[in-house]
Design an enzyme around this catalytic site. Structure first.
Site, PDB file in Angstrom:
ATOM      1  CG  ASP A 290      59.340   8.275 -13.466  1.00  0.00           C
ATOM      2  OD1 ASP A 290      60.495   8.666 -13.213  1.00  0.00           O
ATOM      3  OD2 ASP A 290      59.111   7.251 -14.126  1.00  0.00           O
TER       4      ASP A 290
ATOM      5  CG  HIS B  15      65.909  -4.602 -14.753  1.00  0.00           C
ATOM      6  ND1 HIS B  15      65.703  -5.115 -16.024  1.00  0.00           N
ATOM      7  CD2 HIS B  15      65.566  -3.292 -14.838  1.00  0.00           C
ATOM      8  CE1 HIS B  15      65.261  -4.162 -16.822  1.00  0.00           C
ATOM      9  NE2 HIS B  15      65.171  -3.054 -16.122  1.00  0.00           N
TER      10      HIS B  15
END
Length: 395
Positions: A261, A302
């Protein structure tokens, strides 16, 4: 066959008892519980009149406003441990006594607090849940950022002649040149709330490794020797890898599991198993881990339009070994017809916040095909909106 009014009431009483019994029976089976919940919601939808539905929607923002206020006021923590009067709560929280009464009235109706007597309030299961930092922080993000964008969405669509949003709704709502994630990095408190939301989502949803055949999908064919087994791209604080590791001891071993991340997120990790490698990484850059058994993303694609999603997926595909590596996407997978309410609303949420989208099976297949990947299977959990998309390099 005709029924008298008395027959209806007898049947309603029987149904009430059956529902109570069934609710208790499925309380320890998450998939069955969610199916019963979905059936209950369908029943409510069939019973509500159009006027009732619209009237209920009038006041849904008001409910959320009250809940957001009590979280800021510290009322859930103040009530835990015993019923207290509004005057006592005012002393504890330093908030106005009459405001406390007015804010708590609707929340008592919703079961979030209990009304024990005149201006006296106690805790319920919901109150206890509200003291969870993950749930409270997640709600703050959804109210402060997501709901604000949704409230502004119509105004934004009018200005853009009702085009599918292409990145401007969040910027317009918050009067900024930054997209959501750069904005969050510039606002650490808000980023903390977003991270809490990511953690809170795990509390209410079934994990892919709880219902998928992990040994078949992931472990069979793994080359071992502590080579990378699963790379969690955009994995936040590593919760998914931690859960997988606990359930499947076979994945133990330093270097097998890697969470990636952005630097501020990795720096925020405090309690992750030491065997899980922490790696700073921006998924818009080339993937540094080559030839892993699987690359995994949960609720990443998404967030983005097809154009941006292709950039991310191309970086993953370039690192994959044909015939060996897999891409695992745990995300919403909408049916082409008859999409459920949660997935449909999540699509609007993504639209307003990020100009992203929830995709149908057809859309997932087309997106992956466009970057040289092919869908092996959609691993779905009953009628739950989320699913695991398994893909490989296309020959």
């Amino acid at each position: 066959m005709a029924f008298s009014a008395r027959d209806y009431y007898v049947r309603l009483d029987e149904l009430e008892q059956e529902l109570k019994s069934l609710a208790e029976a499925v309380s320890h089976d998450e998939i069955a519980r969610l199916k019963l919940l979905d059936l209950s919601r369908q029943s409510v939808a069939s019973l509500e009149s159009p006027v009732e539905i619209i009237s209920r929607m009038y006041f849904e923002p008001h409910q959320s406003a009250c809940l957001r206020a009590v979280l800021e006021m510290g009322l859930p923590e103040a009530v835990i441990g015993g019923a207290k009067t509004a005057a006592e709560l005012a002393t504890i929280t330093k908030c106005d006594e009459k405001l406390i009464v007015r804010i708590l009235r609707p929340l008592c109706c919703l079961g979030m607090f209990s009304e024990e007597g005149f201006e006296t309030y106690g805790a319920t299961k919901m109150t206890s849940a509200l003291t969870s930092p993950k749930l409270a922080g997640g709600f703050k993000f959804m109210y402060d950022q997501a709901a604000a964008c949704c409230l502004h969405l119509t105004e934004y669509l009018v200005k853009t002649d009702f085009e599918d949003p292409k990145g401007g709704c969040f910027k317009s709502t918050f009067n900024t040149d930054l997209a959501l994630f750069p904005w969050l990095m510039a606002h650490p408190k808000m980023m903390g709330n977003f991270n809490d939301l990511m953690a809170a989502q795990r509390l209410a949803r079934v994990d892919w490794f709880d219902y998928c055949n992990v040994k078949y999908i992931l472990l069979e064919g793994y080359r071992g020797n502590n080579t990378p087994l699963l790379v969690d791209i955009g994995g936040n604080r590593g919760y998914d890898l931690e859960g997988l590791k606990k359930k499947f001891p076979e994945v133990n071993g330093h270097g097998k599991l890697i969470v990636q991340d952005l630097a501020p997120v990795i720096a925020d990790i405090t309690d992750l198993n030491e065997e899980i490698v922490r790696m700073e990484y921006d998924f818009f850059t080339p993937q540094p881990v080559k030839g892993a058994r699987a690359y995994y993303m949960r609720y990443i694609i998404h967030d983005h339009s097809d154009e941006i999603a292709k950039q991310i997926l191309k970086n993953v595909a370039a690192a994959m070994t044909p015939g060996y590596s897999k891409l695992l996407l745990f995300d919403f997978v909408l049916p082409d017809v008859g999409a459920p309410l949660l997935g449909s609303l999540m699509d609007v949420n993504m639209m307003a916040l990020l100009s992203g989208k929830e995709r149908t099976k057809r859309e997932w297949t087309a997106l992956l095909d466009s970057v040289g990947l092919e869908v092996v299977d959609f691993h779905m959990c009953g009628n739950i909106s989320e699913g695991l998309v398994e893909a490989t390099i296309k020959y």
